[in-house]
Scaffold this active site. Structure first.
Site, short mmCIF file in Angstrom:
data_model
loop_
_atom_site.label_atom_id
_atom_site.label_comp_id
_atom_site.label_asym_id
_atom_site.label_seq_id
_atom_site.Cartn_x
_atom_site.Cartn_y
_atom_site.Cartn_z
N ASP A 8 9.75 6.34 22.06
CA ASP A 8 9.62 7.47 22.99
C ASP A 8 8.17 7.55 23.48
O ASP A 8 7.35 6.66 23.21
CB ASP A 8 10.15 8.78 22.36
CG ASP A 8 9.22 9.37 21.30
OD1 ASP A 8 8.15 8.78 21.02
OD2 ASP A 8 9.56 10.45 20.78
N CYS A 65 8.98 6.36 17.14
CA CYS A 65 8.75 7.65 17.81
C CYS A 65 7.58 8.30 17.08
O CYS A 65 6.78 7.60 16.46
CB CYS A 65 10.02 8.51 17.85
SG CYS A 65 10.68 9.06 16.28
N THR A 67 7.49 10.21 14.37
CA THR A 67 7.64 10.02 12.92
C THR A 67 8.54 8.84 12.56
O THR A 67 8.59 8.44 11.40
CB THR A 67 8.31 11.27 12.32
OG1 THR A 67 9.58 11.46 12.99
CG2 THR A 67 7.46 12.52 12.49
N HIS A 98 18.03 -5.20 -0.34
CA HIS A 98 19.12 -4.46 -0.98
C HIS A 98 20.06 -3.75 -0.01
O HIS A 98 21.21 -3.50 -0.35
CB HIS A 98 18.55 -3.41 -1.95
CG HIS A 98 17.98 -4.01 -3.19
ND1 HIS A 98 17.57 -3.26 -4.27
CD2 HIS A 98 17.75 -5.31 -3.53
CE1 HIS A 98 17.11 -4.06 -5.22
NE2 HIS A 98 17.20 -5.31 -4.79
N HIS A 133 24.60 -5.90 -4.14
CA HIS A 133 24.10 -5.10 -3.01
C HIS A 133 25.08 -5.14 -1.84
O HIS A 133 25.19 -4.18 -1.09
CB HIS A 133 22.72 -5.58 -2.59
CG HIS A 133 21.74 -5.54 -3.73
ND1 HIS A 133 21.38 -4.37 -4.34
CD2 HIS A 133 21.10 -6.54 -4.39
CE1 HIS A 133 20.54 -4.64 -5.33
NE2 HIS A 133 20.37 -5.94 -5.38
C1 RB5 Z 1 8.22 14.05 20.01
O1 RB5 Z 1 7.27 15.05 20.10
C2 RB5 Z 1 8.68 13.89 18.56
O2 RB5 Z 1 9.50 14.94 18.21
C3 RB5 Z 1 9.39 12.57 18.37
O3 RB5 Z 1 8.53 11.54 18.74
C4 RB5 Z 1 9.84 12.22 16.98
O4 RB5 Z 1 8.81 12.32 16.05
C5 RB5 Z 1 11.08 12.86 16.52
O5 RB5 Z 1 11.61 12.59 15.42
#
Ligand code: RB5
Length: 152
Positions: A8, A65, A67, A98, A133
């Site tokens: 993203d 993204c 996180t 695994h 596994h």
């Molecule tokens: C975008 O601000 C953020 O929410 C997205 O990149 C991501 O971390 C969502 O899980």
């Protein structure tokens, strides 16, 4: 090996760096975007990459993204996808050995480029061990199949 990359707006720079890194190593990379830093919706890109892996158009996928969480959740909704978020190399390697993961995700707001490259290397170089596994991974697929049959 063909690898699909998706991200993203929060991960455009890191995606570019990972793309160059993979290409230098000889991987064929399919970039499904985004290449814009304008705010966008990560499920769109997670689904695109998930479908490419599930259909065999790409062997593996790497998603980024903020996180790694949202985009991996989206990809995991595609039948046949086993995506995991890894912020360190050990889990990335074990997820291949695994869990036979076919998609790796991480966060551009969590890991720096050099750590991300280590995570990618461990994940790409490890092979699924099969055996006990495989039985467990098959059980995960069974959950998916039962859901589909019950229409839930
Ligand atoms: C975008 O601000 C953020 O929410 C997205 O990149 C991501 O971390 C969502 O899980």
């Amino acid at each position: 090996m063909k690898i699909v990359l998706a991200n993203d707006h929060s991960a455009v720079d890191l995606k570019k760096e990972i793309k160059e890194y993979l290409e230098e190593k000889g991987y064929e990379v399919i970039d499904v975007g985004t290449n814009s830093t304008e705010s966008c919706d990560y499920p769109v890109f997670g689904e695109k990459a998930g479908q490419m892996v599930a259909s065999g158009q790409a062997e593996r996928g790497i998603l980024i993204c903020g996180t790694g969480v949202g985009i991996s959740l989206a990809a995991n909704k595609v039948r046949g996808v086993r995506a995991c978020v890894c912020s360190e190399p050990y889990s990335a390697k074990m997820s291949r050995l695994h869990n036979d993961t076919n998609i790796l995700a991480f966060g551009a707001r969590v890991v720096g480029p050099e750590l991300a490259k280590m995570i990618v290397d461990e994940w790409l170089e490890a092979e699924f061990e099969g055996g006990r596994h495989k039985r467990r991974v098959d059980m995960i697929t069974d959950i998916e199949n039962r859901q589909e049959r019950s229409g839930n």
